[in-house]
Scaffold this active site. Structure first.
Site, PDB file in Angstrom:
ATOM      1  N   LEU A 128      49.573  -3.292  39.892  1.00 26.99           N
ATOM      2  CA  LEU A 128      48.139  -3.007  40.057  1.00 26.99           C
ATOM      3  C   LEU A 128      47.385  -4.141  40.762  1.00 26.99           C
ATOM      4  O   LEU A 128      46.294  -4.526  40.364  1.00 26.99           O
ATOM      5  CB  LEU A 128      47.490  -2.684  38.703  1.00 26.99           C
ATOM      6  N   CYS A 141      49.206   3.023  32.646  1.00 31.98           N
ATOM      7  CA  CYS A 141      49.275   1.567  32.591  1.00 31.98           C
ATOM      8  C   CYS A 141      49.282   1.134  31.120  1.00 31.98           C
ATOM      9  O   CYS A 141      48.867   1.882  30.239  1.00 31.98           O
ATOM     10  CB  CYS A 141      48.149   0.905  33.383  1.00 31.98           C
ATOM     11  N   GLY A 185      54.340  14.372  44.097  1.00 29.76           N
ATOM     12  CA  GLY A 185      55.687  13.936  43.749  1.00 29.76           C
ATOM     13  C   GLY A 185      56.690  14.357  44.809  1.00 29.76           C
ATOM     14  O   GLY A 185      57.164  15.487  44.815  1.00 29.76           O
TER      15      GLY A 185
END
Lengths: 284, 339
Positions: free
Chosen positions: B90, B155, B276
């Site tokens: 990140l 996250c 995806g």
């Protein structure tokens, strides 16, 4: 862009491939191209070996290290290859100095003959140091010799060609030869990160007979990258910016050429870089 | 009701690909059903030389947090069969610099943006959303640019021993509720889910019940690649997120399961954005037929910077071959097929 493959030539253990396509000939020494390989999601990047704006062609030196490079090395004249580039920045030729020394390790020597010729045209006295682990991994020695003539030092780890040792062993001698007693020298180095770090340090050591004469080192780095255009964020390296702050910096868009004094060599680790604690936003 | 003005519709976007998301205040039109994907298009600007940003449904920007963040050391990637692992950590400029530079640039460029946000705890997600709200409240240009927020809940939650929010239904719902509360009612909140869960339908249902307006399916799968020469993992932090065609069937399965649950009224109905391993318009069509209203093109952009635009063109051609005039008519169509 779909580029057409021009000539394909074996060059020792490497393969030299010409790529023809709009804008490719505008590349400058130090820049690179990204090549898409069918069936693979990441691009393969190559430092440009030579470019010719008249024919709008450039060439790259391919070292086979995996499936993608094996595929590219197997292309034949007339084949089409998806190429993005030229990308990144270029060497500062001949720099602010009138003496220029190229240093290349392994296939990192690919842009040196071209860069040396450009530096020479700009009025610099030029020389080169080319090294590799073994003789078969030396790249473009003859091409570089054509430009720098006698100011060439070839060196291998095992002594199978040229002197036995590392490029840094002859750096002082080469700097003194191209720079003489007083001319500031620009050293342009490309090759493995550990070699670049050693060159950056060694080039700043005092050279006998050159008291006070400066050396500026530019390095073209090679980090693992997926895209080459600044979107994947994988090719970063800790670089000290002009505001004094170290940031994890994309080597594809901010580089690949950096002033050696801006690179945080203290953060090199096996196969990559760590994030220094003083970097902006460092994770503690 | 918030709808993009027709003047902001780029000429380059095929009209058959216009779709809508939903916000509490009403529908939000997307100029195209094909978007970039977070983490695969940086802040958009980097792709400007290679495609018409204004013709994308939106640039989905790299997840931004409250403060500047360095990300992890390198290497950060490892190629795998049909895909790659990434471990970026990140890296980003923080919401302040993001708004001042990146979002402002996108607004000037006339691009639409889906702003992906991340946080280490619920409060950080809310703070980032609040900062974005303040910026869009203060600027009509920025307000018009932001067509949605995408909440990256894949996250680690520092308040829960680093367990990722997306694997914890309660934590996921807490984040969504906090972000929805401070976000402009005219802006949809999309929640990006992880496929690395036992029951994605349950998480999807909780996120929608907590106020999510739509779902982005899916984030990367966790993977490991080991260097057999060095006898060690390639990535210094060992694991990375797997993306690319290798995960496409998993992503289509997730879209299918969640869409089926919506059709059966097991969970609330909401737009799904599929992502995806999309390399082509045909790949994108699979997601649409499974139930996606829009799609994101991510990893394909690394080797082909024009991929999002190419996929849109190919998707529009596919729509034409079906005999339908609009992509919207084909959303979830495969659920109606009987073998």
């Amino acid at each position: 862009m779909l580029a057409e493959v021009g000539s394909v030539a074996e060059a020792g253990t490497y393969t030299r491939i010409e790529l023809l396509g709009e804008g490719l000939g505008s590349a400058r020494p130090g820049q690179f191209v990204a090549v898409a390989v069918p069936g693979h999601v990441t691009a393969r990047v190559f430092s440009v070996h030579h470019a010719d704006p008249v024919r709008d062609v450039l060439s790259v030196v391919v070292a086979i290290v995996g499936e993608g490079t094996r595929w590219l090395a197997a292309r034949r004249p007339g084949d089409r290859v998806s190429v993005t580039g030229p990308l990144g920045n270029a060497f500062d030729l001949p720099g602010q100095h009138r003496a220029w020394l190229g240093v290349g390790g392994g296939y990192g020597a690919a842009p040196l003959s071209w860069a040396a010729r450009e530096a020479q045209r700009a009025g610099a006295r030029v020389g080169a140091v080319i090294g590799a682990g073994v003789a078969s991994r030396l790249c473009d020695v003859d091409g570089v010799r054509d430009v720098v003539d006698g100011s060439l030092w070839v060196i291998t780890d095992d002594g199978s060609a040229g002197r036995r040792g590392r490029v840094t062993d002859v750096l002082a001698e080469a700097i003194a030869a191209v720079g003489g007693p007083a001319t500031p020298v620009t050293v342009a180095a490309c090759g493995p990160m550990a070699m670049l770090a050693a060159v950056a340090t060694t080039a700043q050591l005092p050279v006998p007979g050159r008291a006070g004469a400066t050396v500026r080192v530019e390095v073209a780095v090679e980090e693992r990258m997926a895209c080459g255009i600044g979107i994947c964020m994988t090719c970063v390296m800790p670089v000290r910016h002009s505001d004094g702050v170290t940031r994890m910096t994309r080597t594809c868009t901010a580089g690949p050429v950096f002033d050696a004094t801006s690179v945080r060599w203290d953060c090199l680790v096996t196969d990559g870089s760590r994030v220094p604690a003083d970097a902006e936003g460092a994770l503690l | 009701m918030t709808v993009l003005s027709t003047s902001s519709l780029a000429a380059g976007a095929p009209s058959s690909l216009r779709v809508s998301l939903r916000a509490p205040a009403g529908a939000v039109g997307l100029r195209s059903a094909v978007l970039s994907a977070s983490g695969c298009s940086a802040a958009g600007r980097e792709l400007d030389p290679f495609l018409d940003l204004g013709a994308l449904g939106a640039v989905v920007t790299k997840s931004v947090m409250s403060r500047a963040r360095s990300g992890r050391g390198t290497p950060r990637m490892a190629e795998t069969p049909g895909g790659m692992l990434n471990s970026i950590g990140l890296q980003g400029p923080g919401i302040g610099a993001f708004v001042a530079e990146d979002l402002t640039w996108l607004a000037r460029r006339g691009a639409a943006a889906v702003v992906s946000i991340a946080g280490e705890d619920v409060a950080e997600f809310a703070a980032v959303a609040q900062a974005l709200r303040a910026a869009t409240d203060a600027s009509a240009d920025l307000r018009e640019t932001v067509v949605a927020i995408e909440v990256n809940i894949s996250c680690p939650n520092v308040a829960n021993r680093g367990l990722v929010f997306a694997c914890d239904p309660d934590a996921s719902a807490d984040v969504v509720a906090a972000v929805r509360e401070v976000t402009d009612p005219g802006v949809p909140v999309l929640v990006k889910l992880s496929p690395d869960v036992t029951d994605i339908v349950a998480i999807a249902g909780r996120c929608l019940a907590a106020g999510g307006d739509g779902l982005t399916l899916v984030n990367t799968l966790l993977g490991v690649v080991i260097d057999t020469d060095r006898l060690a993992p390639v990535l210094p932090r060992v694991t990375g997120g797997l993306s690319g065609p290798a995960i496409r069937a998993v992503a289509v399965r997730c879209v299918w399961q969640v869409a089926a649950a919506m059709r059966a009224e097991v969970i609330a109905s909401a737009p799904i954005v599929g992502v995806g391993g999309i390399l082509t318009g045909r790949d994108a069509a699979e997601f649409v037929l499974a139930g996606a209203t829009a799609v994101q093109v991510g990893t394909a952009t690394f080797a082909d910077a024009s991929a999002p635009q190419r996929v849109a063109d190919e998707l529009a051609r596919w729509v034409a071959t079906t005999g339908e005039s609009d992509l919207s008519a084909l959303i979830g169509r495969a659920h109606e097929a009987r073998h």
